[in-house]
Design an enzyme around this catalytic site. Structure first.
Site, PDB file in Angstrom:
ATOM      1  CG  ASN A 212      -0.105  -0.163   2.476  1.00 30.83           C
ATOM      2  OD1 ASN A 212       0.731   0.676   2.769  1.00 30.83           O
ATOM      3  ND2 ASN A 212      -0.313  -1.243   3.197  1.00 30.83           N
ATOM      4  CG  ASP A 281      -6.909  -4.201   6.390  1.00 31.60           C
ATOM      5  OD1 ASP A 281      -6.367  -4.082   7.504  1.00 31.60           O
ATOM      6  OD2 ASP A 281      -7.481  -3.262   5.795  1.00 31.60           O
ATOM      7  CE  LYS A 291       7.913 -12.965 -13.572  1.00 31.20           C
ATOM      8  NZ  LYS A 291       8.779 -12.433 -14.605  1.00 31.20           N
ATOM      9  N   PRO A 307      -3.461 -10.669  10.910  1.00 28.59           N
ATOM     10  CG  PRO A 307      -1.498 -11.064  12.113  1.00 28.59           C
ATOM     11  CD  PRO A 307      -2.150 -11.306  10.773  1.00 28.59           C
ATOM     12  CG  ASP A 308      -6.354  -4.940  14.018  1.00 19.46           C
ATOM     13  OD1 ASP A 308      -5.494  -4.314  14.649  1.00 19.46           O
ATOM     14  OD2 ASP A 308      -7.299  -4.381  13.419  1.00 19.46           O
ATOM     15  CB  ILE A 309      -0.384  -5.345  14.664  1.00 23.72           C
ATOM     16  CG1 ILE A 309       0.028  -6.311  13.551  1.00 23.72           C
ATOM     17  CG2 ILE A 309       0.754  -5.130  15.647  1.00 23.72           C
ATOM     18  CD1 ILE A 309       0.996  -5.739  12.537  1.00 23.72           C
ATOM     19  CG  PHE A 325      -1.869   6.902  13.000  1.00 25.59           C
ATOM     20  CD1 PHE A 325      -1.084   6.635  14.101  1.00 25.59           C
ATOM     21  CD2 PHE A 325      -1.770   8.148  12.393  1.00 25.59           C
ATOM     22  CE1 PHE A 325      -0.205   7.587  14.596  1.00 25.59           C
ATOM     23  CE2 PHE A 325      -0.899   9.109  12.869  1.00 25.59           C
ATOM     24  CZ  PHE A 325      -0.113   8.826  13.976  1.00 25.59           C
ATOM     25  CE  LYS A 339     -10.783   2.142  10.638  1.00 31.27           C
ATOM     26  NZ  LYS A 339     -10.095   2.666   9.496  1.00 31.27           N
TER      27      LYS A 339
HETATM   28  O1  C5P Z   1      -8.656  -0.903  10.708  1.00 37.49           O
HETATM   29  P1  C5P Z   1      -7.653   0.005  10.102  1.00 37.49           P
HETATM   30  O2  C5P Z   1      -6.638  -0.726   9.249  1.00 37.49           O
HETATM   31  O3  C5P Z   1      -8.174   1.200   9.407  1.00 37.49           O
HETATM   32  O4  C5P Z   1      -6.871   0.588  11.386  1.00 37.49           O
HETATM   33  C1  C5P Z   1      -5.740   1.375  11.256  1.00 37.49           C
HETATM   34  C2  C5P Z   1      -4.905   1.252  12.500  1.00 37.49           C
HETATM   35  O5  C5P Z   1      -4.754  -0.128  12.855  1.00 37.49           O
HETATM   36  C3  C5P Z   1      -3.494   1.751  12.296  1.00 37.49           C
HETATM   37  O6  C5P Z   1      -3.042   2.243  13.547  1.00 37.49           O
HETATM   38  C4  C5P Z   1      -2.739   0.487  11.871  1.00 37.49           C
HETATM   39  O7  C5P Z   1      -1.348   0.602  12.204  1.00 37.49           O
HETATM   40  C5  C5P Z   1      -3.419  -0.572  12.697  1.00 37.49           C
HETATM   41  N1  C5P Z   1      -3.500  -1.899  12.064  1.00 37.49           N
HETATM   42  C6  C5P Z   1      -2.780  -2.949  12.600  1.00 37.49           C
HETATM   43  N2  C5P Z   1      -2.890  -4.204  12.052  1.00 37.49           N
HETATM   44  C7  C5P Z   1      -3.696  -4.432  10.991  1.00 37.49           C
HETATM   45  C8  C5P Z   1      -4.424  -3.360  10.437  1.00 37.49           C
HETATM   46  C9  C5P Z   1      -4.305  -2.123  10.988  1.00 37.49           C
HETATM   47  O8  C5P Z   1      -2.038  -2.733  13.564  1.00 37.49           O
HETATM   48  N3  C5P Z   1      -3.766  -5.636  10.485  1.00 37.49           N
END
Ligand code: C5P
Length: 401
Positions: A212, A281, A291, A307-309, A325, A339
């Site tokens: 991204n 995501d 390839k 995973p959502d860190i 953020f 969020k």
């Molecule tokens: O849900 P969204 O991606 O919009 O949320 C953004 C925030 O979540 C940012 O602080 C980003 O660093 C964090 N994030 C994360 N892991 C993910 C997706 C987003 O830590 N997989």
């Protein structure tokens, strides 16, 4: 002068070649008056304007002029001097010196010291007004500014060359005041901050990835600002082309999975976590061993969630003060607040992307901050400025809770 914050501070005063060098002798005197310990380093050109003996007399210390001076190296070697310094002020900073600093030259003692020190650097430019307004000088100053160098001045007025305009070195008392502000409060002294920055890359095959738009600049600026506030900083960074801020521990990762694992491994003792990375995501469910070849007109890629860190950090126990953020293209406040609640964050910093002057891959930023019980705006300003305001804000809320 009232408390300048310079009492007992170890300052290297660099003097480069310019007529304003004569004022630097007075600057040494003023710095010593407010209790600073000053060592003077002169470029060869500076010695054409003022003798080292003058600076030796006013500083009460031997003056350093050469990288290859064995007597001076025996007294205090240049690396030792670089470590000794708590701040480096270069006054006057000539156009040539600014250019050498901008490209990272180490062709004399002063420029070598600047590269070898972790102390903050301030420069007080002094030159003819036409030189000061030259695009080449402006570009060099811009580079230095971005790198976190404090640019003090120049002032406007009569010039030694008989002209009038911007380019005069600031007066010694002004410089003392401005330098003192580099030693402002350190509200995160003794705290540990973990920051994620940059994009992640999710491989499709050995040569392709999904990623991204994120330059990493905001996260790197936050790392430098947290360091300046006194914190020990761990910067977990996706692939970016940015230099590591001095004094910051950088952990490079590529995928969201690696970022997750690395972050979880740094949480022990972490006081504040700031998730600034633009984490992908989703990742391709399988990574091809070779390839991928062109074939059909359409191609389907099966993706699975990463995973959502940030949410994982917020759910950890004990949990750090957790800041996230949100980059949004519409309904900034509505999405950001959703969020903050969903991820159980202490604070969310939201910015609009896809509009001029904010968001990804641009220099400036404007943030909307939202926490339980309040909200405010920061900026628009450079990412560096917004970062230091955000760190000051986080420190204040963290220290209050
Ligand atoms: O849900 P969204 O991606 O919009 O949320 C953004 C925030 O979540 C940012 O602080 C980003 O660093 C964090 N994030 C994360 N892991 C993910 C997706 C987003 O830590 N997989």
């Amino acid at each position: 002068m009232s408390d300048t914050g310079l009492q007992g501070r170890r300052i290297i005063l660099g003097v480069s070649g310019g007529i304003a060098a004569y004022k630097s002798a007075d600057l040494v005197r003023r710095l010593r008056e407010v209790g600073a310990d000053v060592r003077v380093v002169m470029t060869r050109a500076a010695t054409e304007f003022v003798t080292p003996l003058t600076f030796q007399a006013v500083s009460g210390q031997p003056v350093h002029t050469s990288l290859l001076d064995s007597d001076a190296e025996a007294a205090m070697g240049h690396i030792e001097l670089a470590r000794w310094a708590e701040a480096v002020l270069i006054a006057p900073a000539s156009a040539d010196l600014l250019a050498r600093l901008a490209v990272g030259r180490a062709d004399d003692l002063l420029t070598t010291l600047v590269l070898a020190t972790e102390a903050p650097l301030a420069v007080a430019p002094a030159m003819n007004r036409v030189m000061w307004s030259h695009p080449a000088v402006a570009a060099n100053v811009h580079v230095l500014e971005r790198r976190g160098v404090a640019i003090l001045g120049p002032g406007s007025g009569d010039q030694a060359c008989g002209e009038q305009g911007a380019g005069r070195m600031l007066e010694p008392l002004d410089l003392v005041r401005r330098l003192g502000s580099l030693f402002g409060p350190r509200p995160l002294q003794g705290k540990t901050v973990v920051i994620t920055a940059g994009p992640t890359r999710e491989p499709l095959d050995p040569v392709r990835f999904i990623s991204n738009r994120s330059s990493g600049r905001m996260g790197f600026a936050l790392a430098a600002a947290a360091r300046d506030a006194g914190a020990a900083v761990h910067l977990v960074s996706g692939p970016v082309s940015l230099p590591t801020p001095a004094g910051v521990r950088r952990l490079d990762v590529e995928t969201a999975g690696e970022m997750h694992e690395t972050v979880m491994g740094t949480l022990d003792g972490c006081d504040i976590f700031i998730g600034c990375a633009a984490v992908a995501d989703y990742r391709p469910a399988t990574v091809a061993a070779g390839k991928l070849k062109k074939g059909d007109q359409r191609m389907q890629v099966d993706m699975e969630r990463n995973p959502d860190i940030l949410a994982a950090v917020a759910a950890s126990s004990p949990r750090p003060y957790t800041v996230g953020f949100a980059a949004e293209t519409d309904d900034l406040q509505g999405h950001a607040e959703a969020k903050r609640l969903a991820k159980r964050l202490d604070l969310i910093a939201a910015n609009l992307v896809g509009v001029p002057g904010s968001g990804f891959e641009v220099a400036d930023n404007r943030l909307w901050l939202r926490w339980q019980g309040g909200d405010c705006w920061l900026g628009p300003a450079s990412k560096e400025q917004v970062a230091s305001e955000l760190i000051a804000f986080i420190a204040e809320r963290f220290n209050r809770e």
